[in-house]
Structures are given as structure tokens and as C-alpha cells.
Design a protein around this motif. Structure first.
Motif, PDB file in Angstrom:
ATOM      1  N   ARG A   1       0.814  -1.217   0.000  1.00 53.41           N
ATOM      2  CA  ARG A   1       0.000   0.000   0.000  1.00 53.41           C
ATOM      3  C   ARG A   1       0.851   1.273   0.000  1.00 53.41           C
ATOM      4  N   MET A   2       1.971   1.227  -0.642  1.00 51.54           N
ATOM      5  CA  MET A   2       2.795   2.427  -0.775  1.00 51.54           C
ATOM      6  C   MET A   2       2.098   3.450  -1.672  1.00 51.54           C
ATOM      7  N   ASN A   3       1.181   2.974  -2.522  1.00 53.90           N
ATOM      8  CA  ASN A   3       0.451   3.904  -3.381  1.00 53.90           C
ATOM      9  C   ASN A   3      -0.443   4.838  -2.582  1.00 53.90           C
ATOM     10  N   ASP A   4      -0.692   4.489  -1.320  1.00 48.16           N
ATOM     11  CA  ASP A   4      -1.514   5.375  -0.487  1.00 48.16           C
ATOM     12  C   ASP A   4      -0.896   6.758  -0.358  1.00 48.16           C
ATOM     13  N   THR A   5       0.448   6.823  -0.493  1.00 48.38           N
ATOM     14  CA  THR A   5       1.111   8.114  -0.297  1.00 48.38           C
ATOM     15  C   THR A   5       0.917   9.022  -1.495  1.00 48.38           C
ATOM     16  N   ILE A   6       0.429   8.468  -2.601  1.00 47.47           N
ATOM     17  CA  ILE A   6       0.159   9.314  -3.773  1.00 47.47           C
ATOM     18  C   ILE A   6      -1.321   9.691  -3.728  1.00 47.47           C
ATOM     19  N   PRO A   7      -1.606  10.955  -3.544  1.00 46.19           N
ATOM     20  CA  PRO A   7      -2.997  11.348  -3.287  1.00 46.19           C
ATOM     21  C   PRO A   7      -3.945  10.977  -4.425  1.00 46.19           C
ATOM     22  N   ILE A   8      -3.460  11.014  -5.679  1.00 46.59           N
ATOM     23  CA  ILE A   8      -4.395  10.809  -6.786  1.00 46.59           C
ATOM     24  C   ILE A   8      -4.541   9.325  -7.152  1.00 46.59           C
ATOM     25  N   ALA A   9      -3.758   8.455  -6.472  1.00 41.66           N
ATOM     26  CA  ALA A   9      -3.842   7.039  -6.829  1.00 41.66           C
ATOM     27  C   ALA A   9      -5.092   6.402  -6.204  1.00 41.66           C
ATOM     28  N   ARG A  10      -5.734   5.519  -6.972  1.00 41.73           N
ATOM     29  CA  ARG A  10      -6.934   4.845  -6.490  1.00 41.73           C
ATOM     30  C   ARG A  10      -6.805   3.362  -6.858  1.00 41.73           C
TER      31      ARG A  10
END
Lengths: 272, 613
Positions: A72-81
Motif C-alpha cells: 500500500r505504498m500507493n496510499d502516499t500518492i494522493p491521486i492514486a486509487r
């Protein structure tokens, strides 16, 4: 193609054993969107325990994106879903009740560029265990640091200068330090995002050896641009192209008799 | 591939004239730009050097202070008449009188009121402070004669710093014979020692004559006009009388009277001036006749037989004058043993008259004048007397104000920056806040002063002129700077560090507080120090909240009335006394010193902790 056969060999035996094991990580219909962009489309994959899984594919194909979904490192990118389901040991990691920090302790990560903290070597390794309260005493912590460094194959080189800055090490040593840092918190899965792309061939060889050793205890998922590396270290390989998982299977099969035309073209160097 | 001829691709031929010209033009443009850059730097450097030199030249004298080392007899009858040795009693004694009397004892002939007042003007009103403290600390001194440093007045102090008049001495060539030892005396010399002076005086006569003649000429023109108007009015009046026009006569008569008055007075003045010119010219023609020395000319004095005579009349070989310091004898003085002394600034354009200047010179000759480092400048508060004024109050006020500012700004600024940079959701709302923080940094500081006046003083009723309010206002002023600098510092930390921390299972907050913030700290400190330096030099908003008052006491708490360094400079720069000019420049030097130290610290921090990834 001749060279390829030779490369596949060392991993071939283990691949058979890994197949039988229960999958550690299971992904079902994983989609990732960066704002409007559909970066990853319907990925389904089973990753077996205590083995090395390699993700290969041309740049921008989504392999790193998928890797970063697993802790879940993508959580740190605000626009990632992220949609779909990823399970580790039957536990849905995108479940609302799951604590992302605990997840990341279970799923360690090693990055493309060695990124030791600008602190001492000791502190680099000790940081994780300390914030997770894994040690009861100083001696306990020393023990964790020493064993982690040993398992990362770095201890002999740095045992006399544990208080030196982590950034004073060479590139390959830094990357092994990062691996030591990752395994110090006792993860079950280690994600490696092109761990050797910033290293010279000798340092790369050492990391690859290390990966092969770590496979005994950890489930390793590695993203790589080098097909030789994938062939050398992994038991299974997944080929990504334009956001879709094209083909996944035992490394030997993928490299020698790929089912898909695109895989074939990629591994023979026709594009990518 | 390489051997395929590419059609439509043009190549550059460096051998053509056009190409050569282009290269030349490029070199010229580069040289021109380099020259502009150099010129810009040069001009800036010159301005900087001029400003700094000017400040240092003006401020340097304020760091020294002249004192009189005086022998003072501590009369028990005056200090402690009851003999109780009670500290309050001793403290209350009139030490100023003791010091004054000691100085009068040096000049026993200065007996009249005017002379005594002038003598007292050499001493500062705080002249006896040191003596009082010393006696209070050690009452056993009473009854003894001790030597104490006595503070001079600003005028006396400045005289010895060369801001008064230039003194030129020439030894006499003839044998001079005084006619007496005190009062009005004559001195005759066997040589024409005063010829040059007389010639100079005569020279001024011609200048004066020329000016008077010009003035007479000018007035003559007006007089002629007035005369013409009078005769015109007379004709009109005659005409009016002829027609018996009563109303017209009534208006013309007073006009005529006025015009004739004007014409008469102008002609009279012209006549007067012309006589004066004639007189001056006659005096000038008569090259040897004695001339008076006025206070608009450089003063002439004769130092002879241990006394000083101020010259009133000068002739070729002798003078008439009054003694300023009595002579010890009226014996003839040999050539070279007496001096002709010139105070080059005319008495009328100086603050100290000839008498005081003479006394000061005598004191200096006695070795009583001593220049010391002016500790008082750093140890005392403001004062109306330049020689007593210091910057301690302002320094402490500045320190307290900055302390309040720092305590408020650093946590608020850093917390705000971290939140905005790392935690705030990127919505239009945070966008507006960010834009406004950037805009706040550009708001004129006086606006913050008005805000402070309206909110902190009028609404919350905080004390006027207090460092706490000053600190609050400056905090408002500096906060945007710190937030912007902190955000830039946080952003400069590579994301890989944060990712690494997140990767081993640190929470977002742990990653920031354990790894990002420590790495951003040098940048944040640099921004904070620069913000603080900005606050230290800020004047305008503090004027609005009343920190511009005349405050003698050094503040001890953040709610005490106080002033700050830049405001102190502003206040002093407004004062007319020459002594304050030097103090203003000296205070500027102190302020600049602090700013240099602060900015230097910022640079050192930046260099020391600079990291490359």
C-alpha cells in the motif's frame, strides 16, 4: 536464445518446489488509477510462499505500480486509487480495519536507489525494530541488528564501523544495508523495486546471491528490467505490458516457451 | 544507416563571413553582458562601502568618552553632616556640588555668575554618578581626597573628539610685554607678530564692504521705485483735489503716506549702507590702524606667562584684550615663549565660547582629560543628555521582543509548515490558505502594526509599548517567512527518505518527525534566523503599538514599557544635538553587528548541515 537457457538453470529446480506451496499473496482484479489514467488493468496473480517472483516488462507497464500496491505504498500518492482485492495469507490488505503501518512491517520494501537514512549504520537497522517495540533491551536490539546485517551479508564488512554514517558506504553496501533494514522488522514478504539498477555488475551479483539466500525465509517479489536477472533469481515470472498482466508462470516456461506473442517479442528483444 | 544522404538537412559553414560575424557578435554580446554585471556589482559595492564608511566614521566617536580625572575632597560635613554613616543619607548628598566645586577650584578667577555657569556646563548632569556609587560602596572614603573620573558634558566631550573648533598655535617672534596680569590688558610685541592677522581682518572688511555696497545697490532700486510711486500718487492726488473728489482723496491720502514712508526709510537705509561702505573702505586703506575682532571672525588669543588673553583689538605689533586665565606675571616674554592661538571656528558658530574652550585646553594641558571606552553606552538606558544615553534598554527590549516572537513563531511556523506540506489534503481550501500565506509575506509591515494596535491593544487591552505586544506583532510579520522557508526545507528532503521510513513500517507522522524534520531542520533554522533578523530590524509596526516612547528604565519583563534598537535609532536620529548623531550611528553599528552575526549563523548552519543526496 542459447544464452537464455544457461541463465535459467540455477533457479529451475526450486521452481518446481515453489509451485506446490500455498500462495502467499493473492491478487484479484486489481485496477489502479492515477487520476484519469488507468495504470493497471485487472491483474490476477498468485505469488507462492518462500520463492522469488519477478515482474518484468517495458517501462511504464505497471509492474512497479502493482508492486507498490502490495504494501500500500500507493496510499502516499494522493491521486492514486486502487480497486480489486489483494490478500496476504487470506487477509485483505485493503480492508478498512487493517492498519497500514502493521502491513508495511509485514511487507518490507527495498527501493530502486539505495536510500539509507543519513544516520549511523546501526541506527539504520535498529530504527524499524525500535519503533515496533521489538526489543526489550539494548542487548536485544544489538542482537537484531547484528543478525539482520549478517543475513544481508553486510556484517563482516561493517562490523567495526557500525557508528559510521550509512551514506558513507558504497552503492552495493548501501543497498544491502537497506535489505538488512527491511528484514530487521521480520517481514514475511519483501518487495524489491529494481534493487540493482543503480549498481555495478559485481554489486549486482552479490545482491542476487543474497536474494537467493533470503528466499529460504521470505517471499520475495522483485521488479527488474534485466531479463537475465529475472531468469537468474526468480522461480516464477510475470510479464506486464501496458498495464495488463500478459503472462505469468514458472520462469523457465516464460523464458523458453512463452504462450503469448508479446512475451515472446519482449524476451527476444524485439521491443522494450 | 550512416551512409544514407539526408536530403533537406542544411549544414553550417563556419567559413562564411556571415558565420564569422555571428560568432563575433556572440562574443561581443557576452563581453557586454559581463561588463554590465561587473558594473552592477561595482556600483552596489561602492554604495555599500560609502554607507558603511559613513556610519563607522560617524559612530566611532560614540564608543569613547572623555572624562576629567579630578581630585575631589570628600567633606564629611557635606556628605554626612550627622556623622551617622547611613547609606540613605550618604546617597542623598549633593555630589554634583562637590564635583562642581572641585572644578571651580581649578579656575579660581572664574567668579562671576556667567563664568560659573559656563564652567558647570563642562560637566555632565550625571558627572557625579560614579563618585556617588563609589562613596556609597565605601563610606570610609569620606574625609579623604580621591581622584575620580568625572563625566564631561556632550559639548566638552565632542570638543576633544575634534567636533568643536580647530586650534592653531604659532609662537610669537618678538618680545611681548603685557601691561597687567588680569582684566583688560595690552600686550605689545617688538615684532609685527599680528600683521598677518590684521591683514586678514582688513581682508574681511573689504568683503563686508563689497556685500554692503551690493545691498545698497539693490535697495537703491527699490527706493527709486518707491519714489516713482510716490510722485505718481502725488500727481493723482493733485488731480483729485482739482476735481474735489472727496472719496478719491480719502483713498489716495493714506496710500501716499505709506509710499512716502517706504521711500524715506529705503533711502535712509541706502545712505546708511553707503556711509558704512565708505567707513570700511577707509579702515581698509589705513593698513596699520587697529581693528576689533568680532565673534564672526576666528577667535584670536594670546597664551603668555601662564595665562590666556582673548584679543579684542588687534594692531600690527600689539593687542588689547581681556584675560581668560590670569597671567602669573607682567614680565616681558621672550620670543618663542608665548603663543598666538587661533580658534578657527568663529565664536558665533560654535556651541562653546572662547572662555570654555580655553578652560578645556587648560584642563587638557594639566593632563586631566582622559579618553575611555564608553561602557556607559552599553550599560545605561536612554537619556536626554547625549553623554548619558545608552542602548541597554533598547537591547534588552529587542531581546525580550525577539524572545516572544521566537517562542510564538517557531512552533507555530514549523507545525503549520509540516501540516501544509505533509498532512493537509490538497483541496481548494488549503490552496487558498497557501496563497494567502505567500501574500502575507508581502504585506507592508505598518499594516501589521495597525492590526496590533487594533487587536492586541484596543481589543485585548494588552499593555502599550510592551515587548509582549511587539513580539506578537513581529510574530505575525515573521510567521509567513518561517512557514515558507520551512516548507521549502521540508520539500528539499528527498522523498526516498520518507519512503524508506514508511517501508519499514513507520507511520506517516513517525517518518516525518524521525527522518524528514531533522533533515529539514537546518533549512528551517536558517529561515527562522533570517526571519528573526528581519524582525530585529523592523521599526514601523512597533511605532504603531507605542514602542516609540522615551523610556529610561531597562525593561525587566515582557510587560514593561520598553523600546527596541531600531526604534531607539529612529528616536535619536530625530534629536538635534550633535552628541546624538554619533550615538545614532553607533547604535546602527550595533544593530548591523547583530544582523551580521545572525545572518552569519544562518550561513554557517546552512553550510555545516548541508547534505547532498
Amino acid at each position: 536464445m542459447l544464452a537464455m537457457d544457461a541463465m535459467v538453470k540455477p533457479a529451475a529446480n526450486a521452481a518446481v518446489a515453489a509451485d506446490a506451496a500455498k500462495p502467499k499473496v493473492v491478487a484479484r482484479n486489481v485496477n489502479v488509477y492515477y487520476g484519469e489514467k488507468h495504470a493497471l488493468k485487472d491483474v490476477n496473480v498468485d505469488i507462492p510462499e518462500r520463492s522469488v517472483m519477478a515482474f518484468i516488462g517495458p517501462s511504464g507497464c505497471g509492474k512497479s505500480t502493482f508492486l507498490r500496491c502490495i504494501n500500500r505504498m500507493n496510499d502516499t500518492i494522493p491521486i492514486a486509487r486502487v480497486t480489486g482485492k489483494i490478500e496476504i495469507d487470506d487477509l485483505d490488505i485493503y480492508d478498512k480495519s487493517l492498519d497500514v503501518v502493521q502491513l508495511r512491517a509485514r511487507v518490507g520494501m527495498v527501493f530502486q536507489k539505495p536510500n539509507p537514512f543519513p544516520k549511523s549504520i546501526y541506527e539504520n537497522v535498529a530504527y524499524g525494530p525500535r519503533i515496533h517495540g521489538m526489543s526489550r533491551s539494548k542487548a536485544d536490539l544489538d542482537e537484531i541488528v547484528t543478525s539482520s546485517l549478517k543475513r544481508a551479508g553486510l556484517f563482516e564488512e561493517v562490523k567495526d564501523r557500525l557508528s559510521d554514517s550509512g551514506t558513507s558506504l558504497s552503492g552495493g553496501q548501501q543497498q544491502r544495508l537497506c535489505i538488512a533494514r527491511a528484514i530487521a522488522v521480520g517481514p514475511e514478504v519483501i518487495l524489491m523495486d529494481e534493487p540493482c539498477s543503480a549498481l555495478d555488475p559485481i554489486a549486482t551479483a552479490r545482491i542476487e546471491e543474497l536474494i537467493d539466500e533470503l528466499r529460504q525465509n521470505f517471499t520475495i517479489i522483485i521488479v527488474t528490467h534485466s531479463m537475465q536477472q529475472a531468469a537468474r533469481v526468480s522461480q516464477r515470472t510475470a510479464f506486464f505490458h501496458l498495464g495488463t498482466l500478459v503472462e505469468e508462470g514458472p520462469t523457465e516456461t516464460v523464458f523458453t516457451t512463452p504462450h503469448d506473442r508479446r512475451t515472446q517479442d519482449y524476451i527476444t528483444g524485439r521491443f522494450g | 544507416m550512416t551512409d544514407v544522404t539526408l536530403s533537406g538537412i542544411r549544414s553550417i559553414d563556419p567559413a562564411t563571413d556571415a558565420a564569422k560575424a555571428r560568432v563575433k557578435a556572440r562574443y561581443r554580446a557576452e563581453a557586454r553582458f559581463r561588463f554590465y554585471g561587473l558594473a552592477a556589482i561595482g556600483i552596489t559595492a561602492i554604495f555599500l562601502v560609502v554607507v558603511l564608511t559613513d556610519i563607522v566614521m560617524k559612530g566611532y566617536p560614540a564608543f569613547t568618552q572623555n572624562v576629567l580625572q579630578m581630585k575631589v575632597y570628600l567633606d564629611a560635613a557635606e556628605i554626612d553632616p550627622k556623622g551617622t554613616r547611613d547609606v540613605a543619607e550618604i546617597r542623598a548628598a549633593d555630589y554634583q556640588a562637590i564635583v562642581r566645586n572641585a572644578l571651580r577650584a581649578e579656575f579660581p578667577d572664574a567668579q562671576d555668575r556667567a563664568a560659573r555657569r559656563q564652567l558647570d556646563s563642562i560637566l555632565s548632569s550625571g558627572a557625579s554618578d560614579y563618585l556617588r556609587n563609589r562613596v556609597v560602596a565605601d563610606p570610609s572614603l569620606i574625609g579623604q581626597t580621591i581622584t575620580v573620573p568625572v563625566l564631561m558634558s556632550s559639548d566638552g566631550d565632542l570638543y576633544f573628539k575634534g567636533i568643536g573648533t580647530k586650534v592653531v598655535q604659532t609662537p610669537g617672534r618678538g618680545v611681548a610685554t603685557p601691561s597687567g596680569t588680569s582684566g583688560e590688558i595690552e600686550i605689545r610685541s617688538t615684532a609685527d607678530d599680528f600683521a598677518t592677522t590684521l591683514a586678514l581682518v582688513k581682508q574681511t572688511l573689504t568683503t563686508q564692504a563689497r556685500n554692503d555696497a551690493r545691498e545698497a545697490e539693490r535697495l537703491q532700486g527699490f527706493a527709486a521705485k518707491a519714489e516713482a510711486r510716490r510722485s505718481e500718487l502725488e500727481t493723482q492726488l493733485v488731480a483729485a483735489r482739482a476735481t474735489n473728489d472727496a472719496a478719491r482723496i480719502a483713498t489716495l491720502e493714506p496710500q501716499l503716506a505709506g509710499a512716502s514712508d517706504q521711500a524715506n526709510s529705503l533711502s535712509a537705509r541706502v545712505k546708511e549702507l553707503r556711509t558704512e561702505v565708505a567707513e570700511l573702505e577707509q579702515r581698509y586703506q589705513n593698513a596699520t590702524a587697529p581693528e576689533p575682532i568680532t565673534d564672526h571672525m576666528p577667535s584670536l588669543l594670546i597664551a603668555i606667562n601662564g595665562g590666556v588673553v582673548k584679543v579684542a583689538d588687534v594692531s600690527n605689533d600689539g593687542i588689547k584684550g581681556t584675560t581668560m586665565v590670569p597671567l602669573t606675571s607682567d614680565q616681558p616674554a621672550a620670543a618663542g615663549s608665548w603663543q598666538i592661538v587661533n580658534y578657527e571656528t568663529p565664536e558665533a558658530s560654535r556651541r562653546l565660547n572662547d572662555r570654555v574652550v580655553t578652560w578645556l585646553n587648560v584642563l587638557k594641558d594639566k593632563g586631566m582629560v582622559q579618553s575611555q571606552f564608553n561602557w556607559r553606552f552599553f550599560s545605561s538606558g536612554d537619556s536626554r543628555e547625549p553623554e548619558l544615553a545608552g542602548i541597554r534598554g533598547a537591547l534588552v527590549g529587542s531581546a525580550l521582543t525577539l524572545l516572544v516572537t521566537l517562542v510564538l513563531c517557531l512552533p507555530l511556523g514549523v507545525a503549520g509548515a509540516i501540516y501544509l506540506e505533509e498532512f493537509a489534503p490538497k483541496t481548494w481550501w488549503t490552496e487558498i490558505i497557501e496563497v494567502n500565506i505567500n501574500n502575507l509575506a508581502a504585506v507592508p509591515s505598518i499594516v501589521f502594526g495597525l492590526l496590533g494596535l487594533a487587536v492586541f491593544l484596543n481589543f485585548f487591552g494588552l499593555p502599550r509599548s510592551a515587548p509582549v505586544v511587539g513580539g506578537l506583532v513581529l510574530a505575525l510579520l515573521v510567521l509567513p517567512t518561517i512557514i515558507i522557508a520551512s516548507r521549502a526545507a521540508l520539500r528539499a528532503v528527498p522523498p526516498s527518505i520518507k519512503e524508506a521510513a514508511l517501508g519499514v513500517g513507520a507511520s506517516h507522522q513517525q517518518a516525518i518527525f524521525h527522518h524528514v524534520l531533522p533533515l529539514a531542520m537546518p533549512g528551517i533554522m536558517t529561515g527562522t534566523i533570517i526571519g528573526m533578523a528581519h524582525a530585529l530590524g523592523e521599526t514601523a509596526p512597533l511605532l504603531m503599538i507605542g514602542m516609540v516612547a522615551f523610556i529610561v528604565e531597562t525593561p525587566t519583563a515582557i510587560t514593561d514599557a520598553s523600546t527596541v534598537l531600531p526604534v531607539q535609532i529612529f528616536l535619536w536620529s530625530d534629536l538635534p544635538e550633535i552628541g546624538f548623531q554619533a550615538r545614532t550611528a553607533a547604535a546602527i553599528m550595533v544593530l548591523l553587528g547583530f544582523l551580521f552575526i545572525m545572518n552569519g549563523t544562518a550561513i554557517v548552519l546552512r553550510k555545516r548541515f548541508e547534505r547532498r543526496w
